[in-house]
Design a protein around this motif. Structure first.
Motif, PDB file in Angstrom:
ATOM      1  N   GLY A  42      79.916   2.904 118.333  1.00 48.10           N
ATOM      2  CA  GLY A  42      81.391   1.979 117.683  1.00 48.10           C
ATOM      3  C   GLY A  42      83.031   2.778 118.008  1.00 48.10           C
ATOM      4  N   LYS A  43      82.284   3.085 119.652  1.00 49.61           N
ATOM      5  CA  LYS A  43      84.063   2.824 120.046  1.00 49.61           C
ATOM      6  C   LYS A  43      83.399   2.854 121.314  1.00 49.61           C
ATOM      7  CE  LYS A  43      86.080   6.810 118.352  1.00 49.61           C
ATOM      8  NZ  LYS A  43      87.136   8.519 118.593  1.00 49.61           N
ATOM      9  N   GLN A  44      84.053   2.144 122.143  1.00 47.31           N
ATOM     10  CA  GLN A  44      83.879   1.468 123.567  1.00 47.31           C
ATOM     11  C   GLN A  44      84.230   2.598 124.527  1.00 47.31           C
ATOM     12  OE1 GLN A  44      85.768  -2.293 123.754  1.00 47.31           O
ATOM     13  NE2 GLN A  44      83.983  -3.542 123.183  1.00 47.31           N
ATOM     14  N   ARG A  45      85.050   3.076 124.741  1.00 48.02           N
ATOM     15  CA  ARG A  45      85.632   3.703 125.551  1.00 48.02           C
ATOM     16  C   ARG A  45      85.329   5.290 125.809  1.00 48.02           C
ATOM     17  NH1 ARG A  45      91.952   4.230 126.759  1.00 48.02           N
ATOM     18  NH2 ARG A  45      90.785   5.216 128.484  1.00 48.02           N
ATOM     19  N   ARG A  46      85.037   6.320 126.330  1.00 47.78           N
ATOM     20  CA  ARG A  46      84.559   7.295 126.804  1.00 47.78           C
ATOM     21  C   ARG A  46      85.686   8.641 126.413  1.00 47.78           C
ATOM     22  NH1 ARG A  46      80.017   6.306 131.391  1.00 47.78           N
ATOM     23  NH2 ARG A  46      78.611   5.539 130.159  1.00 47.78           N
ATOM     24  N   GLU A  47      85.381   9.468 126.030  1.00 48.17           N
ATOM     25  CA  GLU A  47      86.981  10.468 125.766  1.00 48.17           C
ATOM     26  C   GLU A  47      86.336  11.570 126.847  1.00 48.17           C
ATOM     27  OE1 GLU A  47      88.077  11.857 121.917  1.00 48.17           O
ATOM     28  OE2 GLU A  47      86.030  12.657 121.645  1.00 48.17           O
ATOM     29  N   LEU A  48      87.801  12.182 127.264  1.00 45.98           N
ATOM     30  CA  LEU A  48      87.088  13.041 127.969  1.00 45.98           C
ATOM     31  C   LEU A  48      87.246  14.526 127.033  1.00 45.98           C
ATOM     32  CD1 LEU A  48      87.626  14.741 130.932  1.00 45.98           C
ATOM     33  CD2 LEU A  48      90.270  15.410 130.615  1.00 45.98           C
ATOM     34  N   VAL A  49      86.516  14.884 127.526  1.00 43.63           N
ATOM     35  CA  VAL A  49      86.263  16.595 126.689  1.00 43.63           C
ATOM     36  C   VAL A  49      86.970  17.896 127.365  1.00 43.63           C
ATOM     37  CG1 VAL A  49      84.531  18.249 125.750  1.00 43.63           C
ATOM     38  CG2 VAL A  49      83.798  15.776 125.274  1.00 43.63           C
ATOM     39  N   ALA A  50      86.453  18.081 128.964  1.00 44.12           N
ATOM     40  CA  ALA A  50      86.357  18.417 129.709  1.00 44.12           C
ATOM     41  C   ALA A  50      86.427  18.710 130.707  1.00 44.12           C
ATOM     42  CB  ALA A  50      85.829  20.880 129.420  1.00 44.12           C
ATOM     43  N   GLN A  51      87.395  19.071 131.868  1.00 44.32           N
ATOM     44  CA  GLN A  51      87.056  18.437 133.450  1.00 44.32           C
ATOM     45  C   GLN A  51      87.470  20.083 134.292  1.00 44.32           C
ATOM     46  OE1 GLN A  51      89.729  15.067 134.707  1.00 44.32           O
ATOM     47  NE2 GLN A  51      91.122  16.620 134.655  1.00 44.32           N
ATOM     48  N   ILE A  52      86.947  20.683 135.532  1.00 46.62           N
ATOM     49  CA  ILE A  52      87.283  21.460 136.194  1.00 46.62           C
ATOM     50  C   ILE A  52      87.591  20.961 137.329  1.00 46.62           C
ATOM     51  CG2 ILE A  52      84.916  21.678 136.489  1.00 46.62           C
ATOM     52  CD1 ILE A  52      85.903  24.674 136.706  1.00 46.62           C
ATOM     53  N   THR A  53      88.723  21.703 138.488  1.00 46.06           N
ATOM     54  CA  THR A  53      88.385  21.144 139.949  1.00 46.06           C
ATOM     55  C   THR A  53      88.208  21.579 140.427  1.00 46.06           C
ATOM     56  OG1 THR A  53      90.666  22.044 140.774  1.00 46.06           O
ATOM     57  CG2 THR A  53      91.331  20.544 138.780  1.00 46.06           C
ATOM     58  N   SER A  54      87.887  21.220 142.128  1.00 44.42           N
ATOM     59  CA  SER A  54      87.460  21.638 142.819  1.00 44.42           C
ATOM     60  C   SER A  54      87.987  23.746 143.140  1.00 44.42           C
ATOM     61  CB  SER A  54      87.558  21.800 144.626  1.00 44.42           C
ATOM     62  OG  SER A  54      88.291  21.558 144.654  1.00 44.42           O
ATOM     63  N   ALA A  55      88.957  23.253 142.938  1.00 48.95           N
ATOM     64  CA  ALA A  55      90.213  24.925 142.642  1.00 48.95           C
ATOM     65  C   ALA A  55      89.871  25.771 141.808  1.00 48.95           C
ATOM     66  CB  ALA A  55      91.418  24.905 143.060  1.00 48.95           C
ATOM     67  N   GLY A  56      88.850  25.499 140.505  1.00 49.67           N
ATOM     68  CA  GLY A  56      89.129  25.956 139.008  1.00 49.67           C
ATOM     69  C   GLY A  56      89.261  25.872 138.280  1.00 49.67           C
ATOM     70  N   THR A  58      90.945  24.208 134.733  1.00 50.49           N
ATOM     71  CA  THR A  58      90.300  24.159 133.811  1.00 50.49           C
ATOM     72  C   THR A  58      91.002  22.257 132.202  1.00 50.49           C
ATOM     73  OG1 THR A  58      90.583  25.774 132.411  1.00 50.49           O
ATOM     74  CG2 THR A  58      88.151  25.322 133.987  1.00 50.49           C
ATOM     75  N   ASN A  59      90.547  21.999 131.972  1.00 47.57           N
ATOM     76  CA  ASN A  59      91.695  21.259 131.086  1.00 47.57           C
ATOM     77  C   ASN A  59      90.562  20.488 130.008  1.00 47.57           C
ATOM     78  OD1 ASN A  59      93.812  19.738 130.697  1.00 47.57           O
ATOM     79  ND2 ASN A  59      92.920  17.862 130.922  1.00 47.57           N
ATOM     80  N   TYR A  60      90.753  20.945 128.999  1.00 41.49           N
ATOM     81  CA  TYR A  60      90.028  20.452 128.082  1.00 41.49           C
ATOM     82  C   TYR A  60      91.118  19.666 126.736  1.00 41.49           C
ATOM     83  CZ  TYR A  60      87.812  24.865 129.058  1.00 41.49           C
ATOM     84  OH  TYR A  60      86.926  25.641 129.691  1.00 41.49           O
ATOM     85  N   ALA A  61      90.162  19.197 126.167  1.00 40.54           N
ATOM     86  CA  ALA A  61      90.952  18.034 124.988  1.00 40.54           C
ATOM     87  C   ALA A  61      91.075  18.900 124.355  1.00 40.54           C
ATOM     88  CB  ALA A  61      89.727  16.777 124.179  1.00 40.54           C
ATOM     89  N   ASP A  62      92.448  18.615 123.047  1.00 42.54           N
ATOM     90  CA  ASP A  62      92.499  19.397 122.239  1.00 42.54           C
ATOM     91  C   ASP A  62      91.750  19.608 121.252  1.00 42.54           C
ATOM     92  OD1 ASP A  62      96.133  18.133 122.198  1.00 42.54           O
ATOM     93  OD2 ASP A  62      95.620  19.405 123.132  1.00 42.54           O
ATOM     94  N   LEU A  63      90.767  18.776 121.389  1.00 43.41           N
ATOM     95  CA  LEU A  63      90.168  18.766 119.854  1.00 43.41           C
ATOM     96  C   LEU A  63      88.875  19.836 120.025  1.00 43.41           C
ATOM     97  CD1 LEU A  63      89.217  15.307 118.650  1.00 43.41           C
ATOM     98  CD2 LEU A  63      90.452  17.191 117.356  1.00 43.41           C
ATOM     99  N   VAL A  64      88.718  20.289 121.123  1.00 43.45           N
ATOM    100  CA  VAL A  64      87.927  21.170 121.775  1.00 43.45           C
ATOM    101  C   VAL A  64      88.122  22.579 122.355  1.00 43.45           C
ATOM    102  CG1 VAL A  64      86.294  18.756 122.060  1.00 43.45           C
ATOM    103  CG2 VAL A  64      87.009  19.911 123.788  1.00 43.45           C
TER     104      VAL A  64
END
Length: 116
Positions: A42-56, A58-64
């Motif tokens: 039912g949702k068209q967009r994908r939401e960010l959960v977590a990401q990691i850069t080449s430098a290491g 990290t970033n997380y969605a508040d929900l997780v």
């Protein structure tokens, strides 16, 4: 051609854990940003959960935050998403995304279902 292959999804009870894997056909440490996204019905967009850069970094969605951890293994060219204390609201198709210079590549996704 960038190739991403996710695995590790499945059915788990509330409070359980899963570890998702995303294998990439490149040196994982050279990729500017690798991320996990999710999409629910039912949702068209994908939401960010977590990401990691080449430098290491990290970033997380508040929900997780505090429940999920993103990591990587250079020897296996793999990015992981460790998911603990899963909730029914975490039910979604989880996608791995590779980002370089504004260009994004997506895997096919892996289904995660959390039963109450």
């Amino acid at each position: 051609q960038v190739q991403l292959v996710e695995s590790g999804g499945g059915l788990v009870q509330t409070g359980g854990s899963l570890r998702l894997s995303c294998v990439v056909n490149e040196n994982i440490f050279s990729i500017p940003i690798m991320g996990w996204y999710r999409q629910t019905p039912g949702k068209q967009r994908r939401e960010l959960v977590a990401q990691i850069t080449s430098a290491g970094s990290t970033n997380y969605a508040d929900l997780v935050k505090g429940r999920f951890t993103i990591s990587r293994d250079g020897a296996k060219n793999t990015v992981y998403l460790q998911m603990n204390s899963l909730k029914p609201d975490d039910t979604a198709v989880y996608y791995c995304r590779y980002s370089r210079g504004g260009v994004h590549y997506w895997g096919r996704g892996t289904q995660v279902t959390v039963s109450s």
